[in-house]
Design a protein around this motif. Structure first.
Motif, PDB file in Angstrom:
ATOM      1  N   GLN A 242       0.937  -1.381  -0.228  1.00 49.82           N
ATOM      2  CA  GLN A 242      -0.157   0.014  -0.017  1.00 49.82           C
ATOM      3  C   GLN A 242       1.007   1.177   0.335  1.00 49.82           C
ATOM      4  OE1 GLN A 242      -2.217  -1.264   3.745  1.00 49.82           O
ATOM      5  NE2 GLN A 242      -4.161  -0.585   2.523  1.00 49.82           N
ATOM      6  N   TYR A 243       0.278   2.439  -0.650  1.00 52.86           N
ATOM      7  CA  TYR A 243       1.166   3.606  -0.637  1.00 52.86           C
ATOM      8  C   TYR A 243       0.201   4.796  -0.495  1.00 52.86           C
ATOM      9  CZ  TYR A 243       3.287   7.762  -2.323  1.00 52.86           C
ATOM     10  OH  TYR A 243       3.789   9.231  -2.308  1.00 52.86           O
ATOM     11  N   THR A 244       0.126   5.772   0.351  1.00 50.18           N
ATOM     12  CA  THR A 244      -0.478   6.876   0.033  1.00 50.18           C
ATOM     13  C   THR A 244       0.685   8.057   0.667  1.00 50.18           C
ATOM     14  OG1 THR A 244      -1.246   7.194   2.352  1.00 50.18           O
ATOM     15  CG2 THR A 244      -2.831   6.360   0.938  1.00 50.18           C
ATOM     16  N   TYR A 245       0.544   9.154  -0.064  1.00 52.83           N
ATOM     17  CA  TYR A 245       1.616  10.339   0.160  1.00 52.83           C
ATOM     18  C   TYR A 245       1.615  10.583   1.530  1.00 52.83           C
ATOM     19  CZ  TYR A 245       3.944  14.737  -0.381  1.00 52.83           C
ATOM     20  OH  TYR A 245       4.715  15.923  -0.305  1.00 52.83           O
ATOM     21  N   ALA A 246       0.453  10.913   1.947  1.00 50.36           N
ATOM     22  CA  ALA A 246       0.384  11.301   3.557  1.00 50.36           C
ATOM     23  C   ALA A 246       1.108  10.139   4.416  1.00 50.36           C
ATOM     24  CB  ALA A 246      -0.778  11.624   3.899  1.00 50.36           C
ATOM     25  N   ALA A 247       0.713   8.991   4.264  1.00 56.39           N
ATOM     26  CA  ALA A 247       1.017   8.031   5.122  1.00 56.39           C
ATOM     27  C   ALA A 247       2.749   7.801   5.018  1.00 56.39           C
ATOM     28  CB  ALA A 247       0.453   6.522   4.783  1.00 56.39           C
ATOM     29  N   PHE A 248       2.955   7.687   3.895  1.00 59.36           N
ATOM     30  CA  PHE A 248       4.512   7.641   3.514  1.00 59.36           C
ATOM     31  C   PHE A 248       5.183   8.715   4.127  1.00 59.36           C
ATOM     32  CE2 PHE A 248       8.901   7.831   1.775  1.00 59.36           C
ATOM     33  CZ  PHE A 248       9.322   6.553   1.552  1.00 59.36           C
ATOM     34  N   CYS A 249       4.863  10.102   4.200  1.00 55.08           N
ATOM     35  CA  CYS A 249       5.568  11.125   4.622  1.00 55.08           C
ATOM     36  C   CYS A 249       5.577  11.373   6.223  1.00 55.08           C
ATOM     37  CB  CYS A 249       4.684  12.468   4.134  1.00 55.08           C
ATOM     38  SG  CYS A 249       5.216  12.684   2.457  1.00 55.08           S
TER      39      CYS A 249
END
Length: 253
Positions: A242-249
């Motif tokens: 899974q990936y979301t910009y917010a979660a990774f940051c």
């Protein structure tokens, strides 16, 4: 004015980063808004080397005031690798409305497509490399927009014509069904997938998400945002990340 569509947050991040440099107001095209400003910047992800259906639909549907009718339009698209001829599709749609199509740009961002065999999210190292280059690329694009540049600064990749003229139409016709979507036994019935679905494809029925009809736009927001990784697309997503910009940051802080 910056109009964006985003599934996992990459294009939303680009829209707001551009706005930081240009001073333009930012609007999600799936929300209600009042058009204003002296230019229109379309920000969206590339889907199978073409435009997401919500973006193409918005270009065909939206009406602008006389103030914006003659304004220049720009495209800034995020892509995992390359965009094919997506900018030409965008330009044709813009010009068909009688609008002025100017510069078109792409920004390489983390891959998010997982719905077919052979496609998965990038490794954390690749994600970090792409996101490290993102602010400067966004700043360069913003400078070109402010200068009124009309060039196409696009990463087309190999076999661009085949990708955009053959694979993209096939994808939009045959690979955007919501039927393979389902929730696994790990589902906690939080309803986040239904609340965040931009096409209102998902409803909660008997404490389980249900995908309805062919309205799905394949943004994968439900899959990537599920807090317990309980959403699957047939067997295509088995073992994928899974990936979301917010979660990774957030993890990097």
């Amino acid at each position: 004015m910056i109009l964006y569509f985003s599934g996992t947050g990459n294009s939303k991040a680009l829209a707001h980063e551009l706005a930081r440099h240009t001073g333009d107001e930012v609007y999600d095209i799936t929300d209600s808004f009042i058009a204003s400003g002296n230019r229109v910047v379309w920000v969206f992800p590339i889907y199978s080397w073409g435009l997401p259906s919500p973006v193409a639909g918005a270009i065909r549907r939206l009406k602008f005031s006389a103030e914006l009718y003659g304004a220049p339009h720009f495209m800034a698209a995020t892509c995992g690798d390359d965009a094919g001829l997506a900018d030409r599709q965008w330009r044709n749609l813009i010009e068909a409305r009688g609008w002025k199509a100017c510069g078109a740009y792409t920004v390489e961002m983390p891959n998010t497509y997982t719905m077919m065999k052979g496609f998965d999210v990038d490794s954390p190292e690749v994600v970090r490399h792409k996101l490290d280059a993102f602010p400067q690329r966004a700043a360069d694009i913003a400078a070109s927009i402010l200068a009124g540049d009309s060039r196409a600064d696009i990463t087309r990749g190999r076999f661009a014509w085949i990708k955009s003229r053959i694979i993209y139409p096939w994808f939009m016709r045959y690979a955007t069904s919501s039927k393979p979507y389902h929730a696994t036994a790990a589902c906690i019935a939080c309803g986040k997938c239904a609340r965040e679905c931009p096409s209102q494809t998902i409803t909660m029925e008997s404490d389980r998400p249900k995908w309805n009809g062919r309205r799905c736009v394949m943004c994968e927001r439900c899959y990537h945002n599920c807090p317990v990784h309980a959403i699957a697309y047939g067997k295509a997503t088995d073992g994928k990340g899974q990936y979301t910009y917010a979660a990774f940051c957030h993890k990097q802080q």
